[in-house]
Scaffold this motif. Sequence first.
Motif, short mmCIF file in Angstrom:
data_model
loop_
_atom_site.label_atom_id
_atom_site.label_comp_id
_atom_site.label_asym_id
_atom_site.label_seq_id
_atom_site.Cartn_x
_atom_site.Cartn_y
_atom_site.Cartn_z
N GLY A 73 0.82 -1.20 0.00
CA GLY A 73 0.00 0.00 0.00
C GLY A 73 0.85 1.25 0.00
O GLY A 73 0.41 2.32 0.44
N PHE A 74 2.10 1.13 -0.52
CA PHE A 74 3.03 2.25 -0.49
C PHE A 74 3.94 2.17 -1.70
O PHE A 74 4.24 1.08 -2.20
N THR A 248 -5.40 10.04 -2.55
CA THR A 248 -4.84 9.63 -1.26
C THR A 248 -5.28 10.59 -0.17
O THR A 248 -5.16 11.81 -0.32
N ASN A 251 -1.20 8.48 3.82
CA ASN A 251 -0.34 7.35 3.50
C ASN A 251 1.10 7.70 3.86
O ASN A 251 1.69 8.57 3.22
N VAL A 277 -3.04 3.46 5.38
CA VAL A 277 -3.32 3.44 3.94
C VAL A 277 -4.78 3.86 3.76
O VAL A 277 -5.69 3.03 3.80
N TYR A 279 -7.36 5.80 1.22
CA TYR A 279 -7.52 6.34 -0.13
C TYR A 279 -8.94 6.07 -0.62
O TYR A 279 -9.66 5.24 -0.06
#
Length: 787
Positions: A73-74, A248, A251, A277, A279
Amino acid sequence: MSREKLDTIPTGKDPFAVGQLIAGVTTSTPDVGGTQIMQQPTLQVHGSSNNDNVFMVDGVQIQHIGFGGNQTGFYFNDGLMDEISYETSSLPAEAPVGGVQINMVPRDGGNTFRGSVFSTGANSSLQSDNLDDDLVKLQFKKQNRVQGVYDVNATLGGPVLRDRLWFFGTYRRWKADNYLGNTFTSTGAQAIDDQHITDATIRLTTQVHRKSKLSFHYDRSIKFRGHRPNNYITVSTNDPLSDVVQTTQLNYIGEIKWSSTITNRLLAEAAIFTLPVNYSLSFEPDAAPDAVATFDQTRSAIYGVSPRQDNNTARMFTYAANISYITGTHALKAGLQVRTGYSQELFTSRGDIVQVIVNDLANSVRLLNTPSGHKEEGINAGLFIQDSWRFSRLTINPGLRYEHFGMSIPAQSAPAGTWIGARDFPAQNDIVNWNTISPRIGFSWDVFGDGETALKGGVSRYDRLEGITLVQPLNQRSIAFQTCPWTDGNNDLRAQNSEIAFTRCSGSLLPTLGKVDPNLKRPHQWEYTVMIQRQLAQNTAVSVGYYGRRFSDLYTTVNALVPPTAYAPVTITNPLTSQPLIVYNQDPTTRGAVQNQLTTIPDLRQTYNGVEFQVNTRMSKATVFGGLTIGRDYGDQDSGDLNNPNNRINNTGNIGFDSPYQIRGGFTYRLPSALQLSGSVRESSGLPQTRVFTVTTANVPGLTQVTQNVQVAQRGEFRYPWVNLVDLRLTRAFKAGRTKIEPTLDLFNVFNNNAVTSAVTTIGSSLGRPSAIVMGRLLRVGGHVTF
């Protein structure tokens, strides 16, 4: 991969793109010049599972517990990395799973101020046309290609307090706007997948004691994607209006790590890490307010509007500690790793309905239980101990890992929708509670005692990495639907209630409370490796090795209220072979019965067997590394309701990213006049395809399921074509004092390969029509300044 090699070999400057250069590693989305790095691909190695990817920063596991447990998730800032290490086989007990393990080692500041600026970019005028007549004959009108890409990355590090406190910071902004293959707007213009990421990182490192170091790490990332394919129904082509906009909300990576050399033999480390995370995937603003999603099963396409929009929130914590004790014959290490967290998705849909058409005709509608969603939480804890024990010419590497994995569904509720009322659901605590032990042992034998020939190998047990998708089907708030026959009486391809046969709907908007089979086991694998490595001359090493995997205790989610005995065989004609094909019609008395159950399917098996040849050499002006892998990934697909015998048809075949032949390699060469040429090679067999036929009431009158997909050929009987990617980089360094300037020219896909990577696999008029090919030859112009 050292910082020097990361800056030398032409890649997309992303750990996933770099990983594609490693022997034995396969992926479904080969990257050309950084065009594919906006959506993290899955990497497999030597038949590993899709789930089994592990990502670490400074030795601390960072992926969150959401989805399948294998995603971070990054998106990572290349300027932060001092090196990236990849482990792919015979992993120690410290490693939680047995696939590709990526450890990104960050850079720290020092007593001297140092910095760098890297920039590169390209547009459509710097890309070659790779659309040919063969593709046009397959109804591929326009290929996926670049509109514009760029990458700007700046770094700076130095002292805050000399000999005591240092900083390192980096900023990166990168973009990849691509035209989508065979996808057009309502005006006829080719659709664009527009996306960019901004990242800023700061690290502080302090010497709290002459033997102890403490580091603080904060990395903030913001992603925007203007036309992301919907996250619900996977198809080959998405009408741009049916995409979603990704934005986003929050994050970042936050980490604190302490390390101490207690004695010259004893090292201790401890870290805490967090990753939120948050979004959204929102409806396209240009979609008509009254539009509903239409799913064309024959063309594998979505039109009108996205089937749903998502709002996602998740947070993960990692706690890790280990201690190492090193003597002349032992390198002992023991530690604790704990991951905890939650993940939640909330769904809404336009009209709470999806229309389904087959062969240009109305077929059915899916009535959704939106507004809906799901929230789950879990813990994954591991204890390990490992050693490296030397006996003269033999080194033994034993290890043992204990893992606890638990999952719960907290209490939650959902408001009323078009087809369903408001709902409240109690908590389901500890519905999965696994405790496993995985032994591992490796060895290395100096065959002749001269340090030039080594026999290496190992036997290792690994659990499969899991996330919330394990229990998501048991969450009654999760998205569900009924499939109802639809007769479009006025031929407007817009379902009215009077056209829907509500009495013949199958499925359920509110499944019966799901359950876990008491005998559910955690999937695991055994890996077997043996390799002989030989030093030739002073700077060349060659090796040949065998790699094998055996997966067991595979599970899936079945409908416990509709057993295999509730289906009756019906013979139709296989449209691919014109031979009789037995499919199965569900007992109409079970039409609305749904209770999801997680269960181990004892007869499911997956295996990999492969041989790999590698060479590494260093000469006075050149370095070369490469590998050839020959292997087969074969077995049963562990997905879908396997109580439904239709899902068992041709379920055995080539699985995963099976690629029988792969070539990976890279080189650097110093030319005259301070020029340097470097490059890489990625060659591989095409991945396996399926052939799917949509059975309807036209084939089986009175079909209870309304529509039923069946595989009419084994996976792997048809394949995508061979992929041939060669990339080159030319640089020249200019120095002025402590400043170095390196203009760069990168040429990706030198031979302008155009292998199809995605196509329609549903039997019908669009069968075989490509939706994506390898991006055409691309020239990227840039430069790197260090000071």
